[in-house]
Design a protein around this motif. Structure first.
Motif, short mmCIF file in Angstrom:
data_model
loop_
_atom_site.label_atom_id
_atom_site.label_comp_id
_atom_site.label_asym_id
_atom_site.label_seq_id
_atom_site.Cartn_x
_atom_site.Cartn_y
_atom_site.Cartn_z
N HIS A 239 31.42 -50.75 -4.42
CA HIS A 239 30.15 -50.83 -3.69
C HIS A 239 28.96 -50.87 -4.64
N GLN A 240 29.05 -50.12 -5.71
CA GLN A 240 27.95 -50.13 -6.68
C GLN A 240 27.82 -51.50 -7.33
N TRP A 242 28.62 -54.32 -5.91
CA TRP A 242 28.02 -55.18 -4.89
C TRP A 242 26.50 -55.00 -4.87
N ARG A 243 26.06 -53.74 -4.98
CA ARG A 243 24.61 -53.50 -4.99
C ARG A 243 23.95 -54.23 -6.17
N GLU A 244 24.57 -54.12 -7.34
CA GLU A 244 24.00 -54.76 -8.52
C GLU A 244 23.93 -56.27 -8.36
N ARG A 247 21.21 -57.32 -5.74
CA ARG A 247 19.87 -57.14 -6.29
C ARG A 247 19.59 -58.03 -7.50
N THR A 276 27.10 -52.52 3.87
CA THR A 276 26.06 -53.52 3.64
C THR A 276 25.05 -53.04 2.60
N ILE A 277 24.40 -54.00 1.96
CA ILE A 277 23.35 -53.72 0.99
C ILE A 277 22.07 -54.35 1.52
N GLU A 278 21.04 -53.55 1.68
CA GLU A 278 19.78 -54.04 2.22
C GLU A 278 18.93 -54.65 1.10
N ARG A 279 18.31 -55.78 1.40
CA ARG A 279 17.39 -56.41 0.45
C ARG A 279 16.28 -57.10 1.23
N TYR A 287 20.72 -57.71 5.45
CA TYR A 287 21.84 -56.84 5.14
C TYR A 287 23.02 -57.70 4.67
N TYR A 289 26.83 -58.37 2.90
CA TYR A 289 28.15 -57.78 2.73
C TYR A 289 29.14 -58.86 2.32
#
Length: 525
Positions: A239-240, A242-244, A247, A276-279, A287, A289
């Motif tokens: 998940h981390q 995916w966040r990177e 972003r 999901t990762i919000e941006r 969101y 994914y």
């Protein structure tokens, strides 16, 4: 084994215009600053970023994000954004000695407006170094200069030179100028991005044995590291990552595996059954994914990831779909032709004709769907030209228009805002019939030997009276309007035509090459 201490300095390396137009480079700069602010707010361990030795980046960012001025000042005061000490990132050989001095002077003055300038001479990517740099640095109160080319240290893969003429065992040296001035010279061993090589020992432990003995292939290295470490990676680590990626801090391709497809999806509302990762995109939250297969239900955006996938392109596509309602097959569309189509109306100052032409332009933009920022810049340029033509208009109203364009969420809103603004201009200020006739004559006949006397006789008007109303309504004399049109056409011929200077001089209506040079220099510098 003795413990080693390594200091890693985060920095940008930003070219204002290079392999992309200046507008695209600027939007990448805006994204960099936005991401930095988010990083400063969420990671107190991230200490600082050196902004490439130039202060002009602050101006460029604030033109797009003026609301973030206080935030920018806060991080400069805290020392987390390190600015200066030059104004621009210069190339040592392509500019004059005076330009070097003024660049340092303006950079210091600019830095002092924001805070304290670092006493660092910063030349990360100059194609060679000039001998008077130590003298300039000493006179600017700078004792150290960092550079990235011109010296080849032993033991590093710095291929600036193919011979050993300037070979050195060290990255630090006393740099002495022609007048005897000295500064501490520090070479970026393996260039200014050498921090990328920090994970070398980790790479060896994972089997990337060639990493230290050949030039870096980042994609190949990412695939090796991903393949070796996938089995050990738990869900939180996944998940981390995916966040990177979402972003924009890591490449999408680093998520690929050999035998399984991967899809990136985005919705405008939270998805309850997925991580999901919000941006933020524009002024709206999305969101994101990932799934290994296409979903059965429809989603706002979905794309299969491959080796060429890039997050900034994904964001660009979503922006276009929001703004135009669709994503074009080709993403390379520009707005230059649309501006050229409107140029005759802008040059004549006939606002009503501009209003009539805009809906057709918008229809073409809707079909081509260029990058949203290009369309907004097109409309900003159109209105800037209108304000330039009507010099009596209040500048604050133009700033208000810019803000409305920036906040427009779709093309039709942008058109509505623009037409409303043009109607207001037309009702407040428009050229008289006589001045419009003069502008039409200049537009059609600028190549001939036009004079105010000849034009006034043709319009059956007193010469002095006609000159007075031209000056009053346009802010320029007849001769200035005529020269402005001729020089503008000369610039276009210089760029697009295969003509010599003398031929261009005669083509745009001048009969004396010396006078043409004089007028061209007055308008263009």
């Amino acid at each position: 084994m003795a413990k080693e201490t390594v200091h890693v300095l985060s920095h940008s390396h930003w070219d204002r215009e290079w392999y992309l137009p200046v507008e695209e480079h600027r939007m990448r700069l805006v994204e960099l600053f936005d991401d930095l602010f988010e990083l400063f707010e969420t990671d107190p361990e991230f200490k600082s970023v050196h902004l490439d030795g130039q202060t002009i980046v602050l101006e460029d960012y604030l033109e797009i994000r003026p609301q973030n001025r206080d935030k920018l000042k806060k991080y400069i005061d805290e020392g987390r954004l390190v600015i200066g000490s030059f104004y621009i990132l210069q190339d040592a050989y392509l500019i004059t000695g005076e330009a070097h001095v003024r660049n340092a002077l303006i950079g210091h003055i600019d830095s002092q407006k924001w805070g304290k300038a670092p006493k660092i001479g910063y030349y990360p990517d100059t194609f060679g170094n000039v001998g008077q740099v130590p003298q300039l640095m000493q006179q600017a109160g700078i004792d150290v200069s960092l550079f990235g080319r011109g010296v080849k240290p032993v033991g590093f893969d710095n291929q600036v030179l193919s011979d050993d003429k300037f070979q050195s065992s060290f990255s630090e040296m006393n740099w002495q100028g022609a007048d005897g001035s000295q500064v501490l010279g520090i070479l970026f061993a393996n260039w200014y991005s050498n921090g990328n090589e920090i994970p070398a020992k980790k790479a060896i432990s994972l089997g990337a044995l060639d990493y230290l003995v050949k030039p870096i292939n980042k994609k190949e290295l990412a695939q090796i590291l991903l393949r070796v470490s996938t089995e050990e990676m738990n869900q939180e680590n996944q998940h981390q990552r995916w966040r990177e990626v979402v972003r924009g801090r890591e490449e999408l391709a680093t998520l690929l595996t050999v035998d399984q497809p991967l899809y990136l999806l985005a919705e405008a509302a939270p998805v309850t059954d997925q991580f999901t990762i919000e941006r933020m995109i524009g002024q709206q939250s999305f969101y994101f994914y990932f799934l290994p297969q296409l979903p059965h239900q429809s989603v706002f955006f979905v794309e299969e990831i491959d080796a060429t996938s890039r997050m900034d392109v994904v964001v660009d596509k979503i922006e276009r779909k929001l703004f135009y309602g669709h994503i074009p097959k080709k993403l390379q569309a520009t707005t230059r032709a649309f501006y050229q189509e409107l140029l005759p109306h802008l040059e004549s100052g006939q606002v009503h004709r501009l209003e009539q032409a805009l809906p057709d332009i918008v229809e073409k933009l809707q079909s081509a769907a260029p990058a949203v920022y290009l369309t907004k810049q097109l409309f900003n340029q159109i209105m800037t030209d209108v304000y330039h033509r009507f010099k009596q208009l209040e500048r604050s109203r133009l700033e208000d228009y810019f803000q409305k364009i920036e906040s427009s969420q779709d093309l039709q809103t942008l058109l509505t805002v623009t037409l409303s603004h043009l109607l207001d201009i037309r009702e407040r200020h428009q050229y008289s019939h006589h001045v419009e006739e003069v502008l039409d004559i200049i537009k059609r006949e600028y190549q001939t030997e036009l004079t105010l006397k000849e034009v006034s006789d043709r319009l059956f008007l007193n010469t002095v009276y006609l000159g007075q109303i031209i000056k009053k309504e346009t802010g320029a004399t007849f001769a200035e309007l005529l020269n402005r049109k001729r020089i503008k056409m000369a610039q276009q011929l210089l760029v697009t035509g295969d003509y010599g200077i003398e031929e261009i001089c005669f083509r745009v209506g001048y009969t004396n090459i010396g006078y043409f040079y004089k007028i061209f220099k007055r308008f263009c510098g």
